[in-house]
Design a protein around this motif. Structure first.
Motif, PDB file in Angstrom:
ATOM      1  N   THR A  59       0.765  -1.082  -0.125  1.00  0.00           N
ATOM      2  CA  THR A  59       0.032  -0.084   0.107  1.00  0.00           C
ATOM      3  C   THR A  59       0.848   1.277   0.168  1.00  0.00           C
ATOM      4  N   HIS A  60       0.505   2.413  -0.885  1.00  0.00           N
ATOM      5  CA  HIS A  60       1.206   3.277  -0.821  1.00  0.00           C
ATOM      6  C   HIS A  60       0.754   4.685  -0.377  1.00  0.00           C
ATOM      7  N   TYR A  61       1.171   5.381   0.469  1.00  0.00           N
ATOM      8  CA  TYR A  61       0.689   6.878   1.042  1.00  0.00           C
ATOM      9  C   TYR A  61       1.496   7.802   0.438  1.00  0.00           C
TER      10      TYR A  61
ATOM     11  N   GLY B 172      -5.967  14.863   1.353  1.00  0.00           N
ATOM     12  CA  GLY B 172      -5.961  13.336   1.947  1.00  0.00           C
ATOM     13  C   GLY B 172      -6.685  13.306   3.053  1.00  0.00           C
TER      14      GLY B 172
ATOM     15  N   VAL C 150      -6.049  10.877   5.425  1.00  0.00           N
ATOM     16  CA  VAL C 150      -4.935  10.285   6.583  1.00  0.00           C
ATOM     17  C   VAL C 150      -4.195  11.275   7.098  1.00  0.00           C
TER      18      VAL C 150
ATOM     19  N   TYR D 160      -2.300  12.730   4.096  1.00  0.00           N
ATOM     20  CA  TYR D 160      -1.904  11.705   3.107  1.00  0.00           C
ATOM     21  C   TYR D 160      -3.096  10.962   2.338  1.00  0.00           C
ATOM     22  N   ARG D 161      -2.957  10.585   1.169  1.00  0.00           N
ATOM     23  CA  ARG D 161      -4.004   9.743   0.588  1.00  0.00           C
ATOM     24  C   ARG D 161      -3.370   8.444   0.096  1.00  0.00           C
ATOM     25  N   GLN D 162      -3.950   7.348   0.503  1.00  0.00           N
ATOM     26  CA  GLN D 162      -3.785   6.154   0.261  1.00  0.00           C
ATOM     27  C   GLN D 162      -4.130   5.926  -1.341  1.00  0.00           C
TER      28      GLN D 162
ATOM     29  N   GLN E  51      -7.681   6.013  -3.174  1.00  0.00           N
ATOM     30  CA  GLN E  51      -8.541   6.592  -2.315  1.00  0.00           C
ATOM     31  C   GLN E  51      -9.226   7.881  -2.870  1.00  0.00           C
TER      32      GLN E  51
END
Length: 460
Positions: A172-174, A180, A182, A219-221, A224
């Motif tokens: 998984t990349h953030y 975002g 997160v 942040y955004r995964q 998302q």
């Protein structure tokens, strides 16, 4: 590219979202990784040197990194565990000040040991697109080799420096993204000096100040959906003292603002005193609402710091908060404040409760209409609430329901709030998810017109 690879040989990562919380932190916050590097720089080899300090200063100035983490992880809340407290006990004579286990409450202290179980390959990567000078890269690699754990001492870790992010199946990349959902803690310039100052404060029971050189970054995964970015960063203060209901939210918020302004004096930034056209602080009453046993009492106050604040202004406000332990209430009594909530943090004091991204929202305190309509009917009230949301910079909802009662158990009726202007509770739905806080109407910067995601209306 500069990459930090962190492997957890035990397949577990131990860290909490906040002090005493049963919820584990995931993914690891970049600022926590930086703190581990600072500890390793002092502890390993010959200790901190001028070259090691220069390398860490370079790293703290690089901003928010990207993260690659295992996709399959278990982040369940930790069970409650009882352990000997080893509290400080007041004694007389030569043994005064010796740390002893409490003679009465020896087995009655509840603790949590939150952990993330890494089901996939137990390796994460933090990466920056910039490259340090070759000599600093080697120094950072030496520091990384001295890291023994990230998080608590249970989280054994092996850290090294790479020049690229190795592909990991199912990872998984953030990515840093202002929109975002997160929120991760990222160190800011000055964090190394701040950690040095905290280490020097070795006396027991010292009130640890809120970090001024550490900020929340969005942040955004990957994959998302984007949401509108939040305009505020929330700082929660636990309140203890005479009980206050939500109907007194404005009075309590103004007392806190007055106390903070007295701390900063003439140096108070415009965002605090509000004598400017720029965004300024908002004060949210954090109350016990939304569950069947809700009391409706204020448990704390949330400070909404505009994300547009400069680094100097933000540090100035946080420095004032760090020295603020009590406020004078409207009736002259004293209320106590605590920056870092203790164990078992109530949901009301958690930023995610108010700043989550959601489509459906409902008021905890009613909206005092900015422009009361001439007609006294439901469509006119709905239009007036939509206008108040627009004036607050929020999108127009696709659905609005008006009522004198809140969807949240424990929240007072709209008529319980003294006002010469019409005020209503509302339930709204946006066409797309909106990042909190959602505030509208007159007094929205002082605790009136505060919305909360509706998904939490029956969750406590």
């Amino acid at each position: 590219m500069f990459v930090l690879q962190i492997a957890f040989p035990g397949g577990r990562y131990f860290a909490a979202t906040s002090e005493g919380s049963p919820t584990p932190e995931w993914p690891p916050h970049p600022s926590r990784v930086f703190s581990a590097l600072v500890a390793a720089a002092y502890r390993s080899g010959a200790g901190m040197s001028a070259q090691r300090r220069q390398a860490l200063l370079w790293l703290e100035a690089q901003g928010a990194p990207g993260l690659q983490t295992p996709a399959q992880v278990s982040t369940a809340d930790a069970p409650q565990t009882y352990v000997p407290p080893a509290d400080w006990v007041k004694t007389k004579g030569a043994g005064a000040g010796v740390q002893l286990e409490h003679p009465v409450l020896r087995w009655r202290q509840a603790h949590y040991f939150p952990q993330v179980v890494l089901v996939g390959e137990p390796v994460i990567h933090l990466y920056w697109q910039t490259n340090p000078p070759p000599d600093l890269r080697q120094v950072l690699d030496d520091i990384a080799a001295g890291v023994t754990h990230v998080g608590t001492s249970h989280s054994m870790a092996l850290v090294c420096v790479l020049d690229h992010v190795p592909p990991v199946a199912g990872s998984t990349h953030y990515h840093p993204d202002p929109a975002g959902p997160v929120q991760l803690r990222v160190c800011l310039p000055g964090r190394l000096a701040e950690l040095d100052q905290l280490f020097e404060r070795t006396a027991p029971r010292v009130r640890r100040p809120l970090p001024a050189s550490e900020g929340w970054h969005s942040y955004r995964q990957r994959g998302q959906l984007a949401v509108a970015p939040s305009a505020f960063e929330m700082i929660a203060l636990r309140y203890a003292g005479p009980r206050y209901e939500l109907t007194q939210a404005q009075a309590l918020a103004r007392c806190l603002r007055k106390a903070l302004m007295s701390q900063l004096g003439d140096a108070a930034p415009p965002a605090l005193h509000g004598h400017c056209d720029l965004p300024h602080l908002c004060w949210l009453p954090l109350a016990d609402v939304g569950h069947r046993h809700a009391s409706g009492m204020i448990l704390g106050i949330g400070l909404g710091l505009p994300v547009s604040l400069s680094g100097a202004e933000r540090q100035q406000i946080l420095a004032g908060l760090a020295n603020l332990s009590q406020i004078v209430l409207p009736d002259g009594r004293i209320g106590q404040l605590q920056l870092d909530p203790p164990r078992n943090t109530p949901r009301a004091l958690q930023a995610a409760t108010w700043f989550a991204a959601a489509r459906d929202w409902a008021t905890v305190t009613p909206v005092i209409l900015d422009r009361p309509p001439r007609r006294a009917d439901a469509p006119a009230w709905q239009a007036a609430i939509a206008q108040s949301l627009q004036l607050a910079g929020l999108p127009t909802p696709e659905q609005i329901e008006v009522s004198t009662y809140s969807e949240f158990a424990g929240a007072p009726s709209a008529l319980a709030f003294a006002s010469k202007v019409p005020r209503f509770h509302a339930r709204i739905r946006f066409a797309a998810a909106v990042q909190g806080p959602v505030l509208a109407g007159r007094g929205r910067h002082f605790g009136v017109g505060v919305f909360r995601p509706l998904a939490a209306a029956h969750g406590g």
